[in-house]
Design a protein around this motif. Structure first.
Motif, PDB file in Angstrom:
ATOM      1  N   GLU A  90      -8.499  -4.626  -1.456  1.00  0.00           N
ATOM      2  CA  GLU A  90      -7.151  -4.064  -1.369  1.00  0.00           C
ATOM      3  C   GLU A  90      -7.246  -2.555  -1.339  1.00  0.00           C
ATOM      4  OE1 GLU A  90      -4.712  -5.299  -4.732  1.00  0.00           O
ATOM      5  OE2 GLU A  90      -5.878  -7.151  -4.866  1.00  0.00           O
ATOM      6  N   ILE A  91      -6.363  -1.956  -0.586  1.00  0.00           N
ATOM      7  CA  ILE A  91      -6.155  -0.513  -0.682  1.00  0.00           C
ATOM      8  C   ILE A  91      -4.854  -0.360  -1.468  1.00  0.00           C
ATOM      9  CG2 ILE A  91      -5.675   1.625   0.549  1.00  0.00           C
ATOM     10  CD1 ILE A  91      -7.456   0.507   2.821  1.00  0.00           C
ATOM     11  N   ILE A  92      -4.930   0.313  -2.589  1.00  0.00           N
ATOM     12  CA  ILE A  92      -3.760   0.540  -3.420  1.00  0.00           C
ATOM     13  C   ILE A  92      -2.964   1.719  -2.860  1.00  0.00           C
ATOM     14  CG2 ILE A  92      -2.962   1.179  -5.748  1.00  0.00           C
ATOM     15  CD1 ILE A  92      -5.597  -0.240  -6.747  1.00  0.00           C
ATOM     16  N   ALA A  93      -3.669   2.784  -2.507  1.00  0.00           N
ATOM     17  CA  ALA A  93      -3.020   3.964  -1.942  1.00  0.00           C
ATOM     18  C   ALA A  93      -4.047   4.799  -1.206  1.00  0.00           C
ATOM     19  CB  ALA A  93      -2.353   4.798  -3.036  1.00  0.00           C
ATOM     20  N   MET A  94      -3.549   5.553  -0.229  1.00  0.00           N
ATOM     21  CA  MET A  94      -4.395   6.500   0.511  1.00  0.00           C
ATOM     22  C   MET A  94      -3.500   7.465   1.266  1.00  0.00           C
ATOM     23  SD  MET A  94      -5.836   4.227   3.714  1.00  0.00           S
ATOM     24  CE  MET A  94      -6.102   5.523   4.897  1.00  0.00           C
ATOM     25  N   GLY A 117     -10.779   7.816  -5.565  1.00  0.00           N
ATOM     26  CA  GLY A 117     -11.405   9.002  -4.970  1.00  0.00           C
ATOM     27  C   GLY A 117     -10.345   9.935  -4.433  1.00  0.00           C
ATOM     28  N   GLY A 118     -10.811  10.957  -3.760  1.00  0.00           N
ATOM     29  CA  GLY A 118      -9.851  11.909  -3.234  1.00  0.00           C
ATOM     30  C   GLY A 118     -10.431  12.825  -2.192  1.00  0.00           C
ATOM     31  N   THR A 119      -9.649  13.830  -1.897  1.00  0.00           N
ATOM     32  CA  THR A 119      -9.982  14.811  -0.874  1.00  0.00           C
ATOM     33  C   THR A 119      -9.916  16.179  -1.531  1.00  0.00           C
ATOM     34  OG1 THR A 119      -8.818  13.375   0.680  1.00  0.00           O
ATOM     35  CG2 THR A 119      -9.393  15.586   1.456  1.00  0.00           C
ATOM     36  N   GLY A 120     -11.057  16.774  -1.797  1.00  0.00           N
ATOM     37  CA  GLY A 120     -11.048  18.084  -2.450  1.00  0.00           C
ATOM     38  C   GLY A 120     -10.767  17.947  -3.925  1.00  0.00           C
ATOM     39  N   HIS A 121      -9.610  18.418  -4.369  1.00  0.00           N
ATOM     40  CA  HIS A 121      -9.236  18.382  -5.786  1.00  0.00           C
ATOM     41  C   HIS A 121      -8.240  17.271  -6.033  1.00  0.00           C
ATOM     42  CE1 HIS A 121     -11.313  22.138  -6.554  1.00  0.00           C
ATOM     43  NE2 HIS A 121     -10.790  22.591  -5.423  1.00  0.00           N
ATOM     44  N   GLY A 122      -8.281  16.714  -7.233  1.00  0.00           N
ATOM     45  CA  GLY A 122      -7.388  15.621  -7.572  1.00  0.00           C
ATOM     46  C   GLY A 122      -7.797  14.333  -6.877  1.00  0.00           C
ATOM     47  N   VAL A 123      -6.977  13.308  -7.039  1.00  0.00           N
ATOM     48  CA  VAL A 123      -7.263  12.016  -6.418  1.00  0.00           C
ATOM     49  C   VAL A 123      -6.051  11.548  -5.608  1.00  0.00           C
ATOM     50  CG1 VAL A 123      -9.055  11.262  -8.028  1.00  0.00           C
ATOM     51  CG2 VAL A 123      -6.666  10.823  -8.591  1.00  0.00           C
ATOM     52  N   ASP A 124      -6.342  10.857  -4.496  1.00  0.00           N
ATOM     53  CA  ASP A 124      -5.271  10.412  -3.607  1.00  0.00           C
ATOM     54  C   ASP A 124      -5.544   9.038  -2.991  1.00  0.00           C
ATOM     55  OD1 ASP A 124      -7.189  10.927  -1.571  1.00  0.00           O
ATOM     56  OD2 ASP A 124      -6.331  12.894  -1.155  1.00  0.00           O
ATOM     57  N   ILE A 145       0.869  -1.175   0.000  1.00  0.00           N
ATOM     58  CA  ILE A 145       0.000   0.000   0.000  1.00  0.00           C
ATOM     59  C   ILE A 145       0.906   1.224   0.000  1.00  0.00           C
ATOM     60  CG2 ILE A 145      -1.748   1.312   1.269  1.00  0.00           C
ATOM     61  CD1 ILE A 145      -2.574  -1.322   2.627  1.00  0.00           C
ATOM     62  N   THR A 146       0.583   2.182  -0.843  1.00  0.00           N
ATOM     63  CA  THR A 146       1.305   3.454  -0.836  1.00  0.00           C
ATOM     64  C   THR A 146       0.533   4.421   0.047  1.00  0.00           C
ATOM     65  OG1 THR A 146       2.217   3.103  -3.030  1.00  0.00           O
ATOM     66  CG2 THR A 146       2.100   5.392  -2.255  1.00  0.00           C
ATOM     67  N   TYR A 147       1.238   5.017   0.987  1.00  0.00           N
ATOM     68  CA  TYR A 147       0.635   6.021   1.860  1.00  0.00           C
ATOM     69  C   TYR A 147       1.220   7.381   1.488  1.00  0.00           C
ATOM     70  CZ  TYR A 147      -0.909   2.113   4.708  1.00  0.00           C
ATOM     71  OH  TYR A 147      -1.491   0.956   5.156  1.00  0.00           O
ATOM     72  N   PHE A 148       0.354   8.292   1.094  1.00  0.00           N
ATOM     73  CA  PHE A 148       0.789   9.651   0.807  1.00  0.00           C
ATOM     74  C   PHE A 148       0.861  10.435   2.109  1.00  0.00           C
ATOM     75  CE2 PHE A 148      -1.501   8.487  -3.193  1.00  0.00           C
ATOM     76  CZ  PHE A 148      -0.374   8.411  -4.005  1.00  0.00           C
ATOM     77  N   GLU A 149       1.885  11.236   2.252  1.00  0.00           N
ATOM     78  CA  GLU A 149       2.058  12.019   3.481  1.00  0.00           C
ATOM     79  C   GLU A 149       0.896  12.980   3.697  1.00  0.00           C
ATOM     80  OE1 GLU A 149       3.705  12.322   6.941  1.00  0.00           O
ATOM     81  OE2 GLU A 149       4.650  11.083   5.420  1.00  0.00           O
ATOM     82  N   ASN A 150       0.397  13.554   2.593  1.00  0.00           N
ATOM     83  CA  ASN A 150      -0.727  14.499   2.666  1.00  0.00           C
ATOM     84  C   ASN A 150      -1.785  14.113   1.653  1.00  0.00           C
ATOM     85  OD1 ASN A 150       0.482  16.469   4.568  1.00  0.00           O
ATOM     86  ND2 ASN A 150       1.984  16.686   2.912  1.00  0.00           N
ATOM     87  N   SER A 151      -2.986  14.577   1.872  1.00  0.00           N
ATOM     88  CA  SER A 151      -4.058  14.351   0.910  1.00  0.00           C
ATOM     89  C   SER A 151      -4.013  15.444  -0.144  1.00  0.00           C
ATOM     90  CB  SER A 151      -5.409  14.352   1.623  1.00  0.00           C
ATOM     91  OG  SER A 151      -5.628  15.604   2.256  1.00  0.00           O
ATOM     92  N   GLY A 152      -4.668  15.196  -1.263  1.00  0.00           N
ATOM     93  CA  GLY A 152      -4.814  16.250  -2.253  1.00  0.00           C
ATOM     94  C   GLY A 152      -4.276  15.933  -3.624  1.00  0.00           C
TER      95      GLY A 152
END
Length: 187
Positions: free
Chosen positions: A180-184, A153-160, A5-12
């Motif tokens: 599966e969660i691919i990324a969040m 999906g995402g948070t606000g603009h773009g997808v994360d 799973i890839t975890y992004f440090e911030n959403s957006g």
């Protein structure tokens, strides 16, 4: 089975390009035929369509009136461009808010559907969106029930956020399966 799973440090939206790349990698060698994306303006859906081949892409935008009476968040030009790229755009009420949220806003209180939505949000806004769009598209007959798809999906603009999910209809909301969660995002 081992998956990462890839975890992004911030959403957006700064995660959009990497997320699309991760989805493309996940599709390699899979039998997944559908990718659902929540892209209100259609910009992320265009990026996704440019990156992927051999899958059906369905874009989900906000319902008319989400930001103002009779307004759509997606322009006719963008809808037309997506259609020419083979992407269907779905416009409809949110499965995890809809009328219940409207009543709660106007009269106060909470409704059971908002509790479900808030529970998904404990993971991330994008996880809630992924669940919601799969239900909406299953109810519209645009994705199959009982077959794994990728939802984005995402948070606000773009997808994360991206997940492999088996969609269900609204009447079976608690039978939805996150495989599966691919990324969040972590935040």
């Amino acid at each position: 089975m081992k998956k990462s799973i890839t975890y992004f440090e911030n959403s957006g939206e700064e995660n959009t390009d990497e997320l699309i790349s991760l989805v493309k990698d996940r599709l390699k060698g899979s039998n997944i035929k559908y990718v659902a994306i929540a892209s209100a303006s259609g910009e992320s859906a265009i990026k996704l369509a440019n990156a992927l081949e051999d899958v059906t892409i369905i874009n989900v935008t906000h319902h008319a009136g989400f930001h103002g009476p009779n307004q759509l968040d997606i322009s006719e030009d963008t809808r037309s461009k997506l259609k020419n790229m083979g992407v269907v755009t779905f416009v409809g009420s949110h499965a995890l808010s809809g009328v219940g949220k409207g009543i709660a806003k106007q009269l106060g209180g909470l409704n059971p559907v908002e509790i479900v939505a808030q529970t998904y949000r404990t993971f991330s806004q994008g996880i809630k969106v992924c669940a919601e769009i799969t239900i909406m598209l299953a109810d519209a007959g645009l994705v199959p029930v009982g077959e794994e798809i990728i939802a984005i999906g995402g948070t606000g603009h773009g997808v994360d956020t991206a997940a492999v999910i088996t969609p269900v209809n609204m009447t079976k909301v608690f039978d939805i399966k996150f495989h599966e969660i691919i990324a969040m995002p972590r935040d």
